[in-house]
Design an enzyme around this catalytic site. Structure first.
Site, PDB file in Angstrom:
ATOM      1  N   ARG A 131       0.807  -1.238   0.000  1.00  0.00           N
ATOM      2  CA  ARG A 131       0.000   0.000   0.000  1.00  0.00           C
ATOM      3  C   ARG A 131       0.834   1.279   0.000  1.00  0.00           C
ATOM      4  NH1 ARG A 131      -3.196  -3.140   3.629  1.00  0.00           N
ATOM      5  NH2 ARG A 131      -4.886  -4.092   2.442  1.00  0.00           N
ATOM      6  N   LYS A 153       3.134  11.154 -11.308  1.00  0.00           N
ATOM      7  CA  LYS A 153       2.224  10.308 -12.095  1.00  0.00           C
ATOM      8  C   LYS A 153       2.947   9.009 -12.401  1.00  0.00           C
ATOM      9  CE  LYS A 153      -0.843  13.435 -14.514  1.00  0.00           C
ATOM     10  NZ  LYS A 153      -1.255  13.926 -15.847  1.00  0.00           N
ATOM     11  N   GLU A 195       8.839  17.439 -25.125  1.00  0.00           N
ATOM     12  CA  GLU A 195       8.250  17.867 -23.837  1.00  0.00           C
ATOM     13  C   GLU A 195       8.830  19.230 -23.417  1.00  0.00           C
ATOM     14  OE1 GLU A 195       5.727  16.274 -22.601  1.00  0.00           O
ATOM     15  OE2 GLU A 195       5.974  14.091 -22.754  1.00  0.00           O
ATOM     16  N   LYS A 237       7.333  22.596 -14.420  1.00  0.00           N
ATOM     17  CA  LYS A 237       6.522  21.462 -13.974  1.00  0.00           C
ATOM     18  C   LYS A 237       6.302  21.515 -12.471  1.00  0.00           C
ATOM     19  CE  LYS A 237       5.198  16.795 -14.492  1.00  0.00           C
ATOM     20  NZ  LYS A 237       5.278  15.548 -15.232  1.00  0.00           N
ATOM     21  N   GLU A 247      -4.384  17.096 -10.710  1.00  0.00           N
ATOM     22  CA  GLU A 247      -4.958  17.463 -12.010  1.00  0.00           C
ATOM     23  C   GLU A 247      -6.448  17.763 -11.962  1.00  0.00           C
ATOM     24  OE1 GLU A 247      -3.067  15.545 -15.388  1.00  0.00           O
ATOM     25  OE2 GLU A 247      -4.976  15.621 -16.439  1.00  0.00           O
ATOM     26  N   ARG A 251      -3.035  21.456 -14.174  1.00  0.00           N
ATOM     27  CA  ARG A 251      -2.081  20.391 -14.543  1.00  0.00           C
ATOM     28  C   ARG A 251      -2.448  19.753 -15.884  1.00  0.00           C
ATOM     29  NH1 ARG A 251       0.972  15.739 -10.922  1.00  0.00           N
ATOM     30  NH2 ARG A 251       2.137  14.941 -12.694  1.00  0.00           N
ATOM     31  N   ASN A 255      -0.755  18.304 -20.693  1.00  0.00           N
ATOM     32  CA  ASN A 255      -1.110  17.320 -21.714  1.00  0.00           C
ATOM     33  C   ASN A 255      -1.254  17.927 -23.103  1.00  0.00           C
ATOM     34  OD1 ASN A 255      -1.339  14.712 -20.447  1.00  0.00           O
ATOM     35  ND2 ASN A 255      -2.857  15.699 -19.155  1.00  0.00           N
ATOM     36  N   HIS A 258      -0.881  15.762 -26.119  1.00  0.00           N
ATOM     37  CA  HIS A 258      -0.883  14.355 -25.697  1.00  0.00           C
ATOM     38  C   HIS A 258      -2.133  13.595 -26.127  1.00  0.00           C
ATOM     39  CE1 HIS A 258       2.590  15.641 -23.468  1.00  0.00           C
ATOM     40  NE2 HIS A 258       2.752  14.473 -22.877  1.00  0.00           N
ATOM     41  N   HIS A 262      -1.079  10.281 -27.613  1.00  0.00           N
ATOM     42  CA  HIS A 262      -1.446   8.988 -27.023  1.00  0.00           C
ATOM     43  C   HIS A 262      -2.223   8.128 -28.030  1.00  0.00           C
ATOM     44  CE1 HIS A 262      -1.086  10.455 -22.556  1.00  0.00           C
ATOM     45  NE2 HIS A 262       0.077  10.235 -23.118  1.00  0.00           N
ATOM     46  N   HIS A 275       7.192   8.011 -27.465  1.00  0.00           N
ATOM     47  CA  HIS A 275       6.233   8.913 -26.821  1.00  0.00           C
ATOM     48  C   HIS A 275       6.510  10.370 -27.233  1.00  0.00           C
ATOM     49  CE1 HIS A 275       3.649  10.661 -23.753  1.00  0.00           C
ATOM     50  NE2 HIS A 275       4.670  11.392 -23.339  1.00  0.00           N
TER      51      HIS A 275
HETATM   52  P1  NAD Z   1      12.084   5.095 -22.302  1.00  0.00           P
HETATM   53  O1  NAD Z   1      11.985   4.983 -20.867  1.00  0.00           O
HETATM   54  O2  NAD Z   1      11.565   3.991 -23.138  1.00  0.00           O
HETATM   55  O3  NAD Z   1      13.608   5.358 -22.670  1.00  0.00           O
HETATM   56  C1  NAD Z   1      13.962   5.509 -24.028  1.00  0.00           C
HETATM   57  C2  NAD Z   1      15.080   4.543 -24.456  1.00  0.00           C
HETATM   58  O4  NAD Z   1      16.332   5.057 -24.011  1.00  0.00           O
HETATM   59  C3  NAD Z   1      14.970   3.156 -23.858  1.00  0.00           C
HETATM   60  O5  NAD Z   1      15.406   2.222 -24.800  1.00  0.00           O
HETATM   61  C4  NAD Z   1      15.938   3.211 -22.677  1.00  0.00           C
HETATM   62  O6  NAD Z   1      16.405   1.952 -22.285  1.00  0.00           O
HETATM   63  C5  NAD Z   1      17.036   4.060 -23.251  1.00  0.00           C
HETATM   64  N1  NAD Z   1      17.847   4.801 -22.312  1.00  0.00           N
HETATM   65  C6  NAD Z   1      17.458   5.401 -21.175  1.00  0.00           C
HETATM   66  N2  NAD Z   1      18.456   6.131 -20.671  1.00  0.00           N
HETATM   67  C7  NAD Z   1      19.508   5.969 -21.491  1.00  0.00           C
HETATM   68  C8  NAD Z   1      20.815   6.494 -21.511  1.00  0.00           C
HETATM   69  N3  NAD Z   1      21.233   7.388 -20.614  1.00  0.00           N
HETATM   70  N4  NAD Z   1      21.664   6.103 -22.487  1.00  0.00           N
HETATM   71  C9  NAD Z   1      21.228   5.242 -23.447  1.00  0.00           C
HETATM   72  N5  NAD Z   1      19.988   4.741 -23.517  1.00  0.00           N
HETATM   73  C10 NAD Z   1      19.139   5.116 -22.534  1.00  0.00           C
HETATM   74  O7  NAD Z   1      11.360   6.421 -22.846  1.00  0.00           O
HETATM   75  P2  NAD Z   1      11.254   7.899 -22.270  1.00  0.00           P
HETATM   76  O8  NAD Z   1      11.124   8.764 -23.457  1.00  0.00           O
HETATM   77  O9  NAD Z   1      12.292   8.185 -21.288  1.00  0.00           O
HETATM   78  O10 NAD Z   1       9.873   7.880 -21.482  1.00  0.00           O
HETATM   79  C11 NAD Z   1       8.653   7.668 -22.156  1.00  0.00           C
HETATM   80  C12 NAD Z   1       7.631   7.194 -21.157  1.00  0.00           C
HETATM   81  O11 NAD Z   1       7.437   8.206 -20.170  1.00  0.00           O
HETATM   82  C13 NAD Z   1       6.282   6.907 -21.761  1.00  0.00           C
HETATM   83  O12 NAD Z   1       5.808   5.689 -21.279  1.00  0.00           O
HETATM   84  C14 NAD Z   1       5.412   8.046 -21.243  1.00  0.00           C
HETATM   85  O13 NAD Z   1       4.075   7.688 -21.118  1.00  0.00           O
HETATM   86  C15 NAD Z   1       6.040   8.346 -19.930  1.00  0.00           C
HETATM   87  N6  NAD Z   1       5.776   9.700 -19.433  1.00  0.00           N
HETATM   88  C16 NAD Z   1       5.347   9.826 -18.163  1.00  0.00           C
HETATM   89  C17 NAD Z   1       5.126  11.076 -17.648  1.00  0.00           C
HETATM   90  C18 NAD Z   1       4.718  11.220 -16.202  1.00  0.00           C
HETATM   91  O14 NAD Z   1       4.386  12.332 -15.792  1.00  0.00           O
HETATM   92  N7  NAD Z   1       4.761  10.174 -15.423  1.00  0.00           N
HETATM   93  C19 NAD Z   1       5.352  12.216 -18.422  1.00  0.00           C
HETATM   94  C20 NAD Z   1       5.810  12.051 -19.721  1.00  0.00           C
HETATM   95  C21 NAD Z   1       6.027  10.776 -20.228  1.00  0.00           C
HETATM   96  N1  GLY Z   2       3.102  14.700 -18.096  1.00  0.00           N
HETATM   97  C1  GLY Z   2       1.841  15.127 -17.591  1.00  0.00           C
HETATM   98  C2  GLY Z   2       1.825  15.362 -16.121  1.00  0.00           C
HETATM   99  O1  GLY Z   2       2.751  15.093 -15.405  1.00  0.00           O
HETATM  100  O2  GLY Z   2       0.845  15.829 -15.623  1.00  0.00           O
END
Ligand code: NAD
Ligand code: GLY
Length: 375
Positions: A131, A153, A195, A237, A247, A251, A255, A258, A262, A275
């Protein structure tokens, strides 16, 4: 909200920003060579045991450095397969398996080492395990350093919709070591810039102006420019999250682009478009729709298209999705309210709004725009 003024490129060595959430306030450390710095971890670890969650690409590069920073703690680790297509409940379960195999209790601290996929999954595991346990974000992609590691998030995808299963759960600290960006592939760097551009568009026009000037340096991985862009994005942010953690209002502006993005990610199959690439196109589509509605000057829309292009991002959506499929996918969006689609659109650069006042024919025209390309 008060404007942030000019972008500062000084202090690139190490900066600290805070996300002001009262008792759950936490720091974002930004700088080089932080991965092995015990001071970044020690005060934020709940007990004596940590579980590092990483993936098979990032672990060989950075796990040892993180372990050095955690000297004195009992270190456990779980290494996940790499890819957006693994951001699901099956893979999430591997984190729970590892925690239970090691008999970890409520005082365990999870450490998410990787991009947004690892961060979202480790954070969700921390939100659910017994939890709720503590976690620390150690983002290693530009996208994760400017956006996903901050704000709490967490979650996983469902085949029907992106990030549909999740929880709000804030990290104890965010450790953004900018040296990790040196190994990031160019395509991933561009994805992160989507972003970054978003922050300029939603409420920070001085940042957008700065980006227009500094995008060549960012694409060349100039350390000073990157640190400035990360800090400014996190500043934006952190302010929004502090004002609207769950949100219920502003907030949602984070998006921008997005709803389109998405739909591309889910429609094309998770991982086909990154993404950030889907968000890049989404920003352009949001600008085009805003222009169609007469809300955004053509000149502003052209500047947005130009900046997204210069970031090395795609600017036209896949043409393999008919508009009915788009609308079906966009209907599975967390901003839908009482069955009504709501979109973040623009009234100017630095002036975004959330609106349900969208003419569906104008939306359809944007989705079917002559610009759509095949792949
Ligand atoms: P990812 O986590 O898939 O990383 C991209 C690629 O880079 C992967 O292959 C990873 O293994 C590689 N990688 C990571 N760090 C590296 C480094 N230093 N050197 C070499 N390779 C490296 O993708 P991302 O773009 O980081 O994240 C996308 C995800 O984030 C999506 O799922 C999206 O929905 C999510 N997201 C979440 C929020 C939130 O607020 N929680 C906001 C925006 C995006
Ligand atoms: N990336 C959208 C949020 O964090 O609200």
């Amino acid at each position: 909200m008060e404007t942030l003024g000019p972008v500062s490129e000084t202090g690139a060595e190490r900066r600290q920003l805070d996300v002001e959430l009262g008792e759950r306030r936490y720091p974002i450390f930004i700088g080089r060579n932080l991965l092995s710095d015990p001071d970044c971890y020690r005060p934020y670890i709940a007990g004596e045991r940590v579980m590092i969650v990483s993936n098979e690409t990032v672990a060989p590069l950075y796990l040892d450095a993180v372990r050095r920073g955690l000297d004195g703690f009992e270190i456990n680790q779980v290494i996940l397969p790499d890819g957006e297509c693994y951001k699901d409940l099956t893979t999430l379960n591997r984190i729970f398996d590892a925690l239970l195999e090691r008999r970890c209790g409520r005082d365990v601290t999870l450490i998410a080492l990787g991009g947004g996929v690892v961060g979202d999954m480790a954070g969700f595991a921390a939100a659910c395990y017994q939890r709720g346990v503590a976690f620390i974000q150690v983002p290693t992609t530009l996208l994760a350093q400017v956006d996903s590691s901050v704000g709490g998030k967490t979650g996983v995808n469902h085949p029907a919709g992106k990030n549909m299963i999740g929880a709000f759960h804030q990290p104890r600290a965010v450790i953004a070591d900018t040296a990790t960006l040196e190994t990031l592939p160019d395509r991933e760097l561009s994805a992160g810039l989507a972003e970054v551009v978003k922050y300029g568009l939603i409420g920070d026009s001085p940042f957008f102006d700065w980006l227009e000037d500094r995008v060549p340096a960012l694409c060349d991985r100039d350390a000073t420019a990157l640190a400035a862009a990360i800090a400014r994005s996190c500043q934006n942010k952190a302010r929004i999250v502090a004002a609207d953690e769950r949100e219920s209002g502003q907030r949602a502006l984070l998006n921008l682009g997005h709803s389109f993005g998405h739909a591309i990610e889910a429609g094309m199959g998770y991982g086909t478009w990154l993404h950030g690439e889907a968000v890049g196109v989404g920003l352009v589509m949001a600008a085009q729709l805003s222009e169609r509605l007469g809300w955004l000057e053509p000149d502003a829309s052209a500047r947005i298209l130009d900046l997204v292009t210069r970031c090395g991002l795609p600017t036209v959506p896949p043409n393999s999705m008919p508009s009915e499929r788009w609308l079906e996918l966009m209907a599975v969006d967390k901003k839908v309210q009482r069955g009504r689609l709501r979109l973040v659109l623009l009234k100017g650069i630095g002036n975004a709004l959330l609106t349900a006042d969208v003419d569906v024919e104008q939306l359809r025209a944007t989705l079917e725009g002559p610009e759509a390309h095949g792949d």
